[in-house]
Write an enzyme that holds these catalytic residues in place. Structure first.
Site, PDB file in Angstrom:
ATOM      1  N   CYS A  12       0.805  -1.220   0.000  1.00 21.61           N
ATOM      2  CA  CYS A  12       0.000   0.000   0.000  1.00 21.61           C
ATOM      3  C   CYS A  12       0.845   1.281   0.000  1.00 21.61           C
ATOM      4  O   CYS A  12       1.630   1.527   0.922  1.00 21.61           O
ATOM      5  CB  CYS A  12      -0.920   0.017   1.212  1.00 21.61           C
ATOM      6  SG  CYS A  12      -1.936   1.510   1.306  1.00 21.61           S
ATOM      7  N   LYS A  39      -9.410  -9.822   5.674  1.00 15.86           N
ATOM      8  CA  LYS A  39      -9.225  -8.865   6.768  1.00 15.86           C
ATOM      9  C   LYS A  39      -9.634  -9.483   8.112  1.00 15.86           C
ATOM     10  O   LYS A  39     -10.737 -10.019   8.239  1.00 15.86           O
ATOM     11  CB  LYS A  39     -10.054  -7.607   6.506  1.00 15.86           C
ATOM     12  CG  LYS A  39      -9.677  -6.891   5.222  1.00 15.86           C
ATOM     13  CD  LYS A  39     -10.661  -5.789   4.869  1.00 15.86           C
ATOM     14  CE  LYS A  39     -10.326  -5.169   3.519  1.00 15.86           C
ATOM     15  NZ  LYS A  39     -11.325  -4.176   3.095  1.00 15.86           N
ATOM     16  N   SER A  70      -4.315   8.269   5.485  1.00 15.12           N
ATOM     17  CA  SER A  70      -2.881   8.574   5.545  1.00 15.12           C
ATOM     18  C   SER A  70      -2.595  10.050   5.772  1.00 15.12           C
ATOM     19  O   SER A  70      -1.674  10.408   6.522  1.00 15.12           O
ATOM     20  CB  SER A  70      -2.190   8.108   4.267  1.00 15.12           C
ATOM     21  OG  SER A  70      -2.701   8.782   3.126  1.00 15.12           O
TER      22      SER A  70
END
Length: 227
Positions: A12, A39, A70
């Protein structure tokens, strides 16, 4: 001191932003990689969007908080952690940097389409979009080595994971995206040599990226090999 845990995924680019910021700040942190295709329940319970990165903050009194997105994580680190400043002091310049961070996210959007393209038409459309965006960046860069000159910033943390993709892509046969963009090329090289950028991914990053391309039947794997 708070204990920081970065919940991550091996590939990622948004996670890499946060990791780079943490490394630049010299802040101790733990990193936990999860499988986004499977997940874990504990992750889904604390991630409102079901995405990485997450930053889990454990205070000395035992209380915990979780941040997602982020840009939010990077801003929090800038405001709360010691170490070198990653944002300009001037408010206008800082706002401008935030704008270019968002621009970096739009580049990643086109990059997703580029790396997952299954036919030549899709690939060329996204390739053209990427060239256009990097040409736009070329116009605002100075002599570097970084976005803001000598000072490494959060804009650099955003673009470093973008450029990293092309280290592999160029070995697969498409190496002309940065043609004529001399400032972008110098910036890319400077970022690739930065210790925090190198440490933001594992040694198996290229292999994992190849596996990702294969999983998505990317046409990049069917281009004439670079010579």
């Amino acid at each position: 001191m708070s204990k920081l845990t970065l919940v991550s995924h091996h590939l990622c680019p948004y996670v890499q932003r946060a990791a780079i910021a943490l490394l630049e700040k010299g802040v101790p942190f733990e990193r936990i990689n999860i499988d986004l295709a499977n997940k874990p329940d504990w992750f889904l319970q604390i991630s409102p969007l079901g995405k990485v990165p997450l930053l889990r903050i454990e205070e000395e009194d035992g209380s915990q908080a979780v941040l997602f997105e982020s840009s939010v994580i990077c801003e929090y680190l800038e405001e709360t952690q010691p170490g070198v400043a990653l944002h300009p002091k001037d408010a206008l310049t800082r706002a401008r940097h935030r704008g270019w961070m968002e621009f970096g996210s739009s580049v990643l959007s086109d990059l997703w389409g580029y790396e997952t393209a299954e036919d030549a038409t899709q690939l060329e459309a996204k390739r053209t979009a990427l060239i256009s965006k990097f040409a736009t960046v070329e116009k605002v860069l100075t002599d570097g080595p970084y976005f803001a000159g000598n000072d490494f910033s959060l804009v650099d943390a955003v673009f470093a994971p973008v450029f990293r993709y092309f280290d592999l892509f160029e070995t697969l046969g498409d190496g002309d995206i940065f043609e004529g963009l001399e400032r972008v090329k110098r910036w890319r090289k400077a970022l690739s040599e930065r210790a925090s950028v190198k440490a933001a991914v594992g040694e198996d990053y290229p292999q994992r990226l190849m596996e990702f391309l294969d999983k998505h039947n990317s046409i990049l794997l069917r281009l004439p090999a670079a010579t």
